[in-house]
Write an enzyme that holds these catalytic residues in place. Structure first.
Site, short mmCIF file in Angstrom:
data_model
loop_
_atom_site.label_atom_id
_atom_site.label_comp_id
_atom_site.label_asym_id
_atom_site.label_seq_id
_atom_site.Cartn_x
_atom_site.Cartn_y
_atom_site.Cartn_z
N TYR A 1 0.83 -1.20 0.00
CA TYR A 1 0.00 0.00 0.00
C TYR A 1 0.87 1.26 0.00
CZ TYR A 1 -4.60 -2.22 0.74
OH TYR A 1 -5.79 -2.91 0.60
N PHE B 1 -4.95 7.67 6.84
CA PHE B 1 -5.50 6.35 7.19
C PHE B 1 -4.50 5.22 6.98
CE2 PHE B 1 -6.74 7.40 2.80
CZ PHE B 1 -6.29 6.28 2.09
N ARG C 1 -12.75 -3.85 -11.29
CA ARG C 1 -13.08 -2.69 -10.46
C ARG C 1 -14.59 -2.45 -10.43
NH1 ARG C 1 -9.56 -0.45 -6.91
NH2 ARG C 1 -10.48 1.59 -7.33
N THR D 1 -15.45 2.06 -3.05
CA THR D 1 -14.56 1.81 -1.92
C THR D 1 -15.32 1.76 -0.60
OG1 THR D 1 -12.81 2.96 -3.12
CG2 THR D 1 -12.45 2.61 -0.78
N ARG E 1 -18.70 -5.51 -2.85
CA ARG E 1 -18.81 -4.72 -1.61
C ARG E 1 -20.27 -4.38 -1.32
NH1 ARG E 1 -13.79 -1.01 -3.50
NH2 ARG E 1 -12.07 -2.07 -2.42
N HIS F 1 -9.88 -5.94 -2.26
CA HIS F 1 -9.07 -4.93 -2.95
C HIS F 1 -8.81 -5.43 -4.36
CE1 HIS F 1 -5.68 -2.28 -3.92
NE2 HIS F 1 -5.15 -3.36 -4.46
N GLU G 1 1.72 -4.56 -7.19
CA GLU G 1 1.03 -5.37 -6.18
C GLU G 1 1.31 -6.86 -6.36
OE1 GLU G 1 -3.04 -4.06 -6.55
OE2 GLU G 1 -2.55 -2.09 -5.73
P1 CMP Z 1 -8.51 -0.59 -1.18
O1 CMP Z 1 -9.20 -0.78 -2.48
O2 CMP Z 1 -7.84 -1.75 -0.56
O3 CMP Z 1 -7.41 0.58 -1.36
C1 CMP Z 1 -6.94 1.31 -0.27
C2 CMP Z 1 -7.79 1.13 0.93
O4 CMP Z 1 -7.68 2.15 1.89
C3 CMP Z 1 -9.26 1.18 0.53
O5 CMP Z 1 -9.58 -0.01 -0.14
C4 CMP Z 1 -9.93 1.38 1.87
O6 CMP Z 1 -10.10 0.16 2.56
C5 CMP Z 1 -8.88 2.20 2.60
N1 CMP Z 1 -9.24 3.62 2.67
C6 CMP Z 1 -9.26 4.51 1.69
N2 CMP Z 1 -9.59 5.72 2.14
C7 CMP Z 1 -9.75 5.59 3.47
C8 CMP Z 1 -10.11 6.49 4.50
N3 CMP Z 1 -10.34 7.79 4.23
N4 CMP Z 1 -10.20 6.01 5.74
C9 CMP Z 1 -9.97 4.71 5.99
N5 CMP Z 1 -9.62 3.80 5.05
C10 CMP Z 1 -9.53 4.23 3.80
#
Ligand code: CMP
Length: 133
Positions: A50, A58, A86, A92, A103, A116, A127
């Protein structure tokens, strides 16, 4: 265009025994499984995976969640894999994700948002290197 992408069934979904259901959706859609692994991220590996989010507020929450239990990582292959995956995973914020998306059907969380998936060829390259190192 045939391409590959990567998805991670996150710790919340593995703990809820949703792995089979999630993989089945991609198989039924027409994607082929190329690689599949159950494992737990180390802290170092999660921070690398990440890395693009390392300056975000976060980041700590995200890396501690993704290391909190086993995950399943898959590489799948098929037409337009990155963009189609996606669409299939949904927004998200799970609580805003459309019903019919992964989701949207299975979660309410934001950090704990079930799955993810790589959002670009560059993300996929990075990744998949980190997750299968
Ligand atoms: P993912 O697709 O795994 O990519 C990055 C991850 O960060 C996202 O899913 C969320 O789970 C997490 N994420 C992104 N923005 C935030 C936020 N503002 N607060 C908490 N978690 C976040």
């Amino acid at each position: 265009m045939t391409e590959q992408t990567l998805f991670i069934v996150k710790p919340d979904a593995v703990a809820r025994n949703l792995t089979g259901e999630i993989i089945a959706r991609f198989e039924r859609k027409g994607f082929k499984l190329v690689k599949l692994k159950l494992f737990s991220f180390s802290k170092e590996q999660a921070e690398k995976f990440y890395g693009v989010h390392k300056d975000k507020p976060f980041f700590g929450e995200l890396t501690s969640f993704i290391t909190s239990g086993p995950v399943v990582v898959a590489i799948i292959e098929g037409n337009n894999a990155i963009a189609t995956t996606r669409i299939m995973i949904g927004a998200t914020k799970s609580f805003e994700a459309a019903p019919g998306s992964i989701r949207g059907d299975f979660g309410l969380g934001f950090t704990d948002n079930i799955i993810h998936a790589s959002d670009s060829q560059e993300s996929f390259d990075h990744e998949s290197r980190v997750a299968f190192e």
